[in-house]
Design an enzyme around this catalytic site. Structure first.
Site, PDB file in Angstrom:
ATOM      1  N   TYR A  73       0.844  -1.210   0.000  1.00 50.01           N
ATOM      2  CA  TYR A  73       0.000   0.000   0.000  1.00 50.01           C
ATOM      3  C   TYR A  73       0.872   1.249   0.000  1.00 50.01           C
ATOM      4  CZ  TYR A  73      -3.960   3.013   1.025  1.00 50.01           C
ATOM      5  OH  TYR A  73      -4.927   3.979   0.940  1.00 50.01           O
ATOM      6  N   PHE A 126      -8.133  19.260 -24.789  1.00 48.22           N
ATOM      7  CA  PHE A 126      -8.853  18.023 -25.057  1.00 48.22           C
ATOM      8  C   PHE A 126     -10.144  18.027 -24.223  1.00 48.22           C
ATOM      9  CE2 PHE A 126      -9.754  13.500 -24.371  1.00 48.22           C
ATOM     10  CZ  PHE A 126     -10.030  13.191 -25.683  1.00 48.22           C
ATOM     11  N   ASP A 127     -11.151  17.217 -24.592  1.00 52.26           N
ATOM     12  CA  ASP A 127     -12.468  17.375 -23.934  1.00 52.26           C
ATOM     13  C   ASP A 127     -12.457  17.114 -22.423  1.00 52.26           C
ATOM     14  OD1 ASP A 127     -12.473  14.588 -24.130  1.00 52.26           O
ATOM     15  OD2 ASP A 127     -14.361  14.438 -25.217  1.00 52.26           O
ATOM     16  N   ASP A 217       0.260  18.814 -21.577  1.00 58.34           N
ATOM     17  CA  ASP A 217      -0.677  17.692 -21.609  1.00 58.34           C
ATOM     18  C   ASP A 217      -0.076  16.746 -22.647  1.00 58.34           C
ATOM     19  OD1 ASP A 217      -2.681  15.867 -21.942  1.00 58.34           O
ATOM     20  OD2 ASP A 217      -4.204  17.296 -22.598  1.00 58.34           O
ATOM     21  N   ALA A 219       0.001  13.275 -23.465  1.00 55.09           N
ATOM     22  CA  ALA A 219      -0.390  11.879 -23.702  1.00 55.09           C
ATOM     23  C   ALA A 219       0.436  11.277 -24.848  1.00 55.09           C
ATOM     24  CB  ALA A 219      -1.877  11.807 -24.031  1.00 55.09           C
ATOM     25  N   LYS A 260      -1.598   6.203 -23.702  1.00 55.60           N
ATOM     26  CA  LYS A 260      -1.154   6.412 -25.082  1.00 55.60           C
ATOM     27  C   LYS A 260       0.353   6.098 -25.137  1.00 55.60           C
ATOM     28  CE  LYS A 260      -5.101   8.947 -24.861  1.00 55.60           C
ATOM     29  NZ  LYS A 260      -5.890   9.076 -23.615  1.00 55.60           N
ATOM     30  N   HIS A 452     -22.456  12.100 -26.875  1.00 55.31           N
ATOM     31  CA  HIS A 452     -21.988  11.166 -27.902  1.00 55.31           C
ATOM     32  C   HIS A 452     -21.858   9.738 -27.384  1.00 55.31           C
ATOM     33  CE1 HIS A 452     -18.462  12.648 -25.810  1.00 55.31           C
ATOM     34  NE2 HIS A 452     -17.725  11.674 -26.289  1.00 55.31           N
TER      35      HIS A 452
HETATM   36  C1  P61 Z   1      -8.815   9.649 -26.964  1.00 51.55           C
HETATM   37  F1  P61 Z   1     -14.030   9.810 -26.635  1.00 51.55           F
HETATM   38  N1  P61 Z   1      -7.907  10.744 -25.057  1.00 51.55           N
HETATM   39  O1  P61 Z   1      -8.193  10.478 -27.679  1.00 51.55           O
HETATM   40  P1  P61 Z   1      -7.656   9.625 -20.113  1.00 51.55           P
HETATM   41  N2  P61 Z   1      -5.381  14.518 -22.830  1.00 51.55           N
HETATM   42  C2  P61 Z   1      -5.376  14.105 -24.114  1.00 51.55           C
HETATM   43  C3  P61 Z   1      -6.108  12.969 -24.471  1.00 51.55           C
HETATM   44  O2  P61 Z   1      -6.095  12.569 -25.739  1.00 51.55           O
HETATM   45  C4  P61 Z   1      -6.849  12.255 -23.470  1.00 51.55           C
HETATM   46  C5  P61 Z   1      -6.798  12.751 -22.130  1.00 51.55           C
HETATM   47  C6  P61 Z   1      -6.069  13.876 -21.847  1.00 51.55           C
HETATM   48  C7  P61 Z   1      -8.729   9.798 -25.513  1.00 51.55           C
HETATM   49  C8  P61 Z   1      -9.636   8.965 -24.658  1.00 51.55           C
HETATM   50  C9  P61 Z   1     -11.003   9.571 -24.651  1.00 51.55           C
HETATM   51  O3  P61 Z   1     -14.651  11.624 -24.712  1.00 51.55           O
HETATM   52  C10 P61 Z   1     -13.463  10.925 -24.673  1.00 51.55           C
HETATM   53  O4  P61 Z   1      -6.554   8.689 -19.762  1.00 51.55           O
HETATM   54  C11 P61 Z   1      -4.603  14.859 -25.127  1.00 51.55           C
HETATM   55  O5  P61 Z   1      -8.573   9.136 -21.167  1.00 51.55           O
HETATM   56  O6  P61 Z   1      -8.403  10.097 -18.898  1.00 51.55           O
HETATM   57  C12 P61 Z   1      -7.637  11.114 -23.792  1.00 51.55           C
HETATM   58  O7  P61 Z   1      -6.903  10.901 -20.704  1.00 51.55           O
HETATM   59  C13 P61 Z   1      -7.539  12.067 -21.023  1.00 51.55           C
HETATM   60  C14 P61 Z   1     -11.914   9.367 -25.669  1.00 51.55           C
HETATM   61  C15 P61 Z   1     -11.338  10.446 -23.635  1.00 51.55           C
HETATM   62  C16 P61 Z   1     -13.138  10.024 -25.669  1.00 51.55           C
HETATM   63  C17 P61 Z   1     -12.576  11.111 -23.630  1.00 51.55           C
HETATM   64  O8  P61 Z   1      -9.477   8.723 -27.435  1.00 51.55           O
END
Ligand code: P61
Length: 461
Positions: A73, A126-127, A217, A219, A260, A452
């Site tokens: 832990y 990113f969203d 950010d 990834a 990623k 979506h």
């Molecule tokens: C993707 F439909 N991306 O591209 P987490 N920063 C950036 C990302 O590309 C990202 C995150 C932070 C995804 C997954 C995804 O509505 C959606 O590990 C540049 O996914 O929490 C994630 O990282 C967030 C797909 C996320 C989606 C949200 O497919």
């Protein structure tokens, strides 16, 4: 000239069977899924290009490392192993693991918001990043170069910040109102487009001038480093790790979805260059949100796999294969006249559905229509990145019109071969040839948030 021979830089030791369905079955499966590809069972998908997030294949070294996981832990050996790799790559003093990218955003982003109504500025948020900026009481402003929206313009770094807009926003809002500047590398929403070192350097200079913190950010930071090596003057002879380190030198904080370029199925991290006070705050908040700071929501074995994955993702042979595979698919589509975001980005081919199906208005979701048709054609699943994803205006409730309507064909890392890419290309090209028959969609149920994922639809016949 000497010929070079290139194929996937690995051989396959374990296989996961995938199933092909018939067209008639897929028509029924899609109807039963409410015409929303998110509701399909993955068993009913032949080639899954929904995302590159957590969908990659781990190497034998990663699987072997998992057997060494320490599940303590507190003070896990796996944490210290991962910490030393993160510090080596970033050159930063502090590190905290989290369960995925949005965990890092949730823990870190509120720490710079001193009062509600402050701003984060990014090339493009990113969203999930935008969501966490807003949940922290701040607002998100994007400042990407205009070339990003000219889909045919051959620009080497379409993910770059627009420096003029950046500085204008800082002056308009007042530097004290800017919580931080978020550099998304590569720029996912722009089409996996890279950001140049020159641009990162210039953003850092502006940030320093106004006393604002910079956050990467990252990834897909390794893919970004590869593009810099390939395209930016002065970097051709540099090692990827040195390019990565220079990228990190222009930021104060690194937030990463390790799903990623960490080459793992789940994981994330926060690294902080030298601000002990911020590190202490994040360590405080990671406990209730994610877990004790030496595991942050991850199994010990997952931290070991990530420690190995982070280093593998910086291997130039791997990166060349990775970027070339995405390009292979994109080039095939482009050669057949299918409109795409060009140059082709790092993790996905973004198909321009505004031009693919110009007869379908934005509020009937042209990219959903193309995505569904490609699934019916060959069992290939892409994802809509357009007006459906964008949602409605929170005040007027009108459907917002996205500047771009993309079907994203996102390539998981080390999973599919070029024969799979051939199938994808053939399917998209076949749909393109019959594009006049594509129909728009309307909601049969519209989910109130992040619509979506769970909404259902019917075609407008
Ligand atoms: C993707 F439909 N991306 O591209 P987490 N920063 C950036 C990302 O590309 C990202 C995150 C932070 C995804 C997954 C995804 O509505 C959606 O590990 C540049 O996914 O929490 C994630 O990282 C967030 C797909 C996320 C989606 C949200 O497919």
């Amino acid at each position: 000239m000497k010929k070079t021979y290139q194929a996937e830089p690995f051989r396959i030791k374990m296989v996961e069977p995938i199933k092909q369905t018939t067209r008639a079955e897929r028509i029924t499966l899609l109807k039963n899924a409410g015409y929303n590809p998110f509701s399909l069972k993955s068993d009913d998908v032949y080639i899954d290009l929904l995302t590159d997030s957590g969908t990659g294949a781990m190497s034998q070294n990663q699987w072997a490392a998992m057997m060494m996981g320490d599940e303590a832990y507190a003070g896990s050996r796996s944490f210290y192993r991962l910490e030393s790799v993160v510090k080596k790559i970033t050159g930063y003093a502090y590190f905290i693991p989290v369960h995925q990218g949005r965990g890092a955003e949730k823990v870190f982003l509120p720490q710079l918001v001193k009062h509600p109504g402050m701003y984060y500025i990014s090339n493009i948020h990113f969203d999930t990043t935008r969501a966490h900026v807003e949940l922290a009481g701040a607002r998100a402003i994007d400042s990407v170069i205009e070339a990003c929206y000219d889909l045919d313009q051959d620009h080497p770094f379409k993910g770059n910040f627009c420096l003029e807009t950046l500085e204008k926003v800082i002056l308009e809002k007042g530097p004290q109102e800017i919580a931080g500047i978020i550099m998304t590398i590569t720029n996912n929403s722009a089409g996996g487009q890279p950001v140049s070192m020159e641009n990162l350097r210039a953003v850092k200079k502006i940030a320093d001038h106004y006393g604002i913190m910079t956050i990467i950010d990252g990834a897909r930071y390794a893919e970004n480093a590869y593009f810099i090596k390939e395209r930016e003057q002065g970097y051709q002879d540099k090692d990827i790790i040195d390019i990565a380190r220079e990228q990190f030198s222009y930021a104060d904080v690194f937030l990463m979805s390790a799903k990623k370029d960490g080459l793992v199925n789940m994981g994330g991290l926060i690294a902080i260059k030298n601000r002990k006070d911020l590190y202490d705050l994040c360590r405080t908040y990671v406990v209730p949100y994610e877990g004790f700071p030496t595991y942050g929501g991850l199994n010990g074995r997952d931290m070991d796999a990530l420690a190995v994955g982070l280093e593998e993702a910086l291997d130039e042979h791997y990166l060349r294969y990775r970027i070339d595979q995405v390009r292979y698919l994109g080039d095939k589509l482009r050669a057949a006249g299918v409109p795409i975001q060009y140059p082709i980005g790092g993790h996905a081919v973004f198909v321009d559905c505004k031009r693919f199906a110009p007869h379908i208005p934005f509020d009937q979701f042209p990219a959903l229509s193309v995505t569904n048709a490609v699934y019916i054609e060959a069992g290939v699943r892409g994802v809509e990145i357009g007006s459906l994803l964008l949602g409605r205006d929170p005040d007027t409730k009108e459907n917002l019109e996205s500047r771009t309507e993309f079907m994203r064909l996102t390539i998981p890392r080390r999973v599919y071969t070029s024969s799979h890419m051939d199938v994808v290309a053939d399917a998209v090209i076949a749909v393109y040839q019959n594009r006049k028959e594509l129909k728009g969609y309307r909601f049969t149920y519209e989910s109130p948030i992040l619509r979506h994922f769970t909404s259902t639809f019917e075609p407008i016949l």
